[in-house]
Write an enzyme that holds these catalytic residues in place. Structure first.
Site, short mmCIF file in Angstrom:
data_model
loop_
_atom_site.label_atom_id
_atom_site.label_comp_id
_atom_site.label_asym_id
_atom_site.label_seq_id
_atom_site.Cartn_x
_atom_site.Cartn_y
_atom_site.Cartn_z
CD GLU A 1 -1.67 6.12 -3.50
OE1 GLU A 1 -1.61 6.83 -2.39
OE2 GLU A 1 -2.56 5.69 -3.85
NE ARG B 1 -10.72 7.80 -2.65
CZ ARG B 1 -11.63 8.19 -1.91
NH1 ARG B 1 -11.49 9.16 -1.24
NH2 ARG B 1 -12.59 7.50 -1.57
CE LYS C 1 -3.89 1.97 2.41
NZ LYS C 1 -3.29 3.41 2.50
#
Length: 667
Positions: A168, A134, A113
């Site tokens: 990301e 986002r 992550k």
């Protein structure tokens, strides 16, 4: 093609290949000096022949024109967040629910992550055309120019396809250390961690600043239905993205059991310091799309994935003071003011104390050495006190009897833990109420930030939300840091908000227990503010999904003379008081969508997925993301995959897009 055109095309091809090898594969094939020499040659040729600049030219990465602001973009598919797990018990429970739903024949894919900023990238015919943050998952900000400066993001894919991907953006540790060293030399405030540095870099209005920050990215998902690309699972999707030229994280593993997942987590808990970038956990996903569809979604997150967060970090520091703030509903919230300390990569100076009961139960006092915890929580928490280190002269902390802002008496409503100021003229409550009224989810007045609201109140230019609509450019330019252009834009934004549909106004009024969903339901049902104001509790609770608390709160609010007066003033200045959406009057037999649970799958040609969903919902249907026994109808576009197969297996009615259009035209 003449000689110059041929050389420009050749340089583009070479630089793309060299850049991909360096930034994505981490296997440079030429020296940096060779790459730089070719890039400078291309820049010179493009400057002399601007009509020959390719949209995906490597020269477009160096940063372009400074922009005035970031426009909002609605994601074609929501960027959902994941549920969190904080320990092995949470993971065991997740695994139990998965196995209960789909059996034991499946595998997980575990990935690191990345601790960065979630982004969405759109490509048309293989060319990068739009990038966005986002945001709240539904609406983000377009930051295309800044994302083009990230060399790991391909400007042209290896296939001319149209696709949206998610990933990301992050700042490598070395880039972060270099940036903070430069800022220290310049006397600038340091970034607390690489995540903040990455987010701050991508929100720069000047792309050249973003270009100088040496960001990178990993891509981990396709937006929408991956099956239309002939993919049947997450692991295969990651391989497919790599084949297109996207960078994906290689540190991933397929696991058959939750014990294998835990072993993967333990390995990276121990080895994360050796990575070139920060991670804050492990993402675990069920691999096959068909099984993901079977598991489905909650309102906020998929049931087939979970994010394991690394254990909370705890540190000790000194409690210097307790700050008391008053919110829009009058609740007084205590916050710990601390000696600055590093927790989980963040400099912490404030931490939540929640309420008076927590302070009393833990006997927290000024001057205490306190334990601070920060894990998945955004706000650090005070979780304990080292009593043995308490100063001898300390005294128990007492919450004030009066409001720290207006000095009115504080009360505690039975059944609540919060102290409240009930003075409607309290500056803090008025300020927070106006801030809420103008916020994105309410009236959405761009440019009316917290500081501007407070300035307007202190200048006696506004007293409640209705006064906003009387503001002039001449008044606004007198405010600190408010030029004529900003003042004009703000007045225009305020006036434009008059046209909002009524549910936004209902949200903005800040009525307790009435959120976005309830505001829309009530607005659609009654159609006008006048009708809502006249509604009884019995009429309100008769509406599906409106409970006793909401109904009571609405009636209580509209029985207040001051509240009614504000609404009357808003109406007088032209704020819309009616529901502008389509109110569905369902006639049994006339509408094949009303009351039905419907799934859309595959690629639609005549409508976008969002357009089809909106039309179905307007007609009383519910659109879900997975096929189950509760599904009434599946609408299958081109290249429909496992959802169509499952519908046929369960004997569920299936339409193609032509059937959908035909039925919509009949209504």
């Amino acid at each position: 093609m003449n000689e110059i055109e041929q050389r420009i095309a050749e340089l583009n091809k070479l630089l793309h290949e060299y850049g991909y090898a360096y930034y994505v594969l981490d296997k440079p094939v030429v020296a940096d000096s060779v790459y730089d020499q070719l890039l400078h040659e291309l820049i010179a040729l493009e400057e002399a022949n601007p009509s020959l600049i390719f949209p995906d030219s490597p020269t477009q990465r160096v940063g372009g024109t400074v922009v005035e602001g970031f426009k909002k973009v609605t994601h074609d598919y929501p960027m959902l967040s994941l549920s969190n797990a904080f320990n092995e018990a949470d993971l065991q429970e997740f695994d139990r629910k998965v196995r209960q739903a789909i059996g034991d024949h499946f595998s997980y894919v575990c990935e690191l992550k990345i601790d960065g900023l979630a982004i969405s990238l759109k490509y048309e015919n293989g060319v990068f055309v739009q990038g966005a943050t986002r945001g709240d998952g539904v609406v983000g900000e377009e930051i295309t120019a800044n994302l083009k400066t990230i060399h790991a993001i391909p400007l042209r894919l290896k296939e001319p396809i149209t696709i949206e991907v998610r990933g990301e953006a992050y700042m490598p540790k070395k880039s972060f250390e270099k940036l903070n060293a430069q800022r220290a030399d310049n006397g600038e405030e340091l970034f607390a961690n690489p995540r903040n540095a990455a987010a701050g870099s991508l929100r720069q209005l000047d792309p050249k600043i973003a270009a100088s920050r040496q960001l990178s990215t990993f891509i981990y998902a396709i937006g929408g239905d991956g099956e239309i690309y002939g993919i049947d699972g997450h692991a295969e999707m990651l391989d497919y993205l790599e084949d297109l030229g996207f960078p994906s994280n290689k540190e991933r593993q397929r696991c058959s059991t939750i014990e294998e997942v835990m072993a993967f987590i333990e390995h990276w808990t121990e080895n994360r310091p050796h990575l070139a970038y920060e991670i804050d956990g492990i993402v675990i996903k069920v691999d096959r799309y068909a099984q993901q569809d079977e598991l489905g979604y909650t309102a906020k997150s998929p049931r087939w994935a979970i994010a394991y967060k690394f254990p909370a970090e705890e540190v000790v520091t000194t409690l210097l003071d307790i700050d008391l703030t008053v919110g829009r509903t009058g609740v007084v919230t205590p916050t710990a003011i601390l000696t600055p300390v590093q927790v989980a990569g963040t400099t912490v100076q404030r931490a939540s104390l929640h309420n008076e009961d927590l302070i009393r139960d833990k006997d927290i006092r000024l001057g205490d050495t306190v334990i601070i915890r920060k894990a998945g929580d955004i706000i650090p928490q005070v979780v304990g006190v080292l009593i043995e280190q308490r100063p001898e002269n300390s005294v128990p902390f007492e919450m004030p009897k009066n409001c720290p802002v207006c000095d009115s008496e504080l009360i505690r409503i039975e059944g609540e833990v919060a102290l409240r100021c009930v003075n409607p003229a309290c500056f803090a409550q008025i300020a927070e109420s106006i801030k809420y009224f103008v916020s994105r989810n309410a009236m959405n007045i761009d440019g009316l930030g917290d500081k501007v609201v407070e300035q307007l109140l202190r200048a006696d230019l506004i007293h409640d939300v209705s006064d906003l609509y009387h503001l002039t450019i001449e008044q606004l330019v007198e405010l600190e840091r408010m030029g004529e252009k900003s003042a004009t834009n703000l007045v225009n934004a305020i006036q434009a908000s008059k046209e909002n549909s009524m549910e936004r106004l209902l949200i903005g009024l800040g009525i307790r227990h009435v959120g976005e969903k309830a505001a829309k339901i009530v607005s659609e049902q009654f159609g006008s503010m006048e009708a809502v104001m006249a509604a009884t509790e019995e009429q309100l609770v008769a509406i599906y999904e409106i409970g006793d608390k909401m109904a009571s709160s609405l009636v209580e609010y509209f029985s207040n003379d001051d509240a009614r007066a504000v609404i009357e003033r808003l109406a007088e200045v032209g704020v819309n008081m009616t529901f502008k959406g389509k109110k569905v009057e369902v006639v049994v037999g006339d509408n094949p969508f009303a009351g039905k649970t419907i799934v859309l799958t595959g690629k639609l040609e005549q409508l976008t997925r969002n357009e089809a969903k909106a039309k179905i919902e307007e007609l009383g249907g519910t659109v879900t993301g997975s096929v189950s026994k509760k599904t009434d109808l599946v609408i299958a576009g081109e290249d429909a995959g496992s959802k169509l197969a499952k519908a046929e297996q369960l004997g569920i009615e299936v339409w193609n897009e032509d059937n959908l259009i035909e039925q919509l035209n009949l209504i």
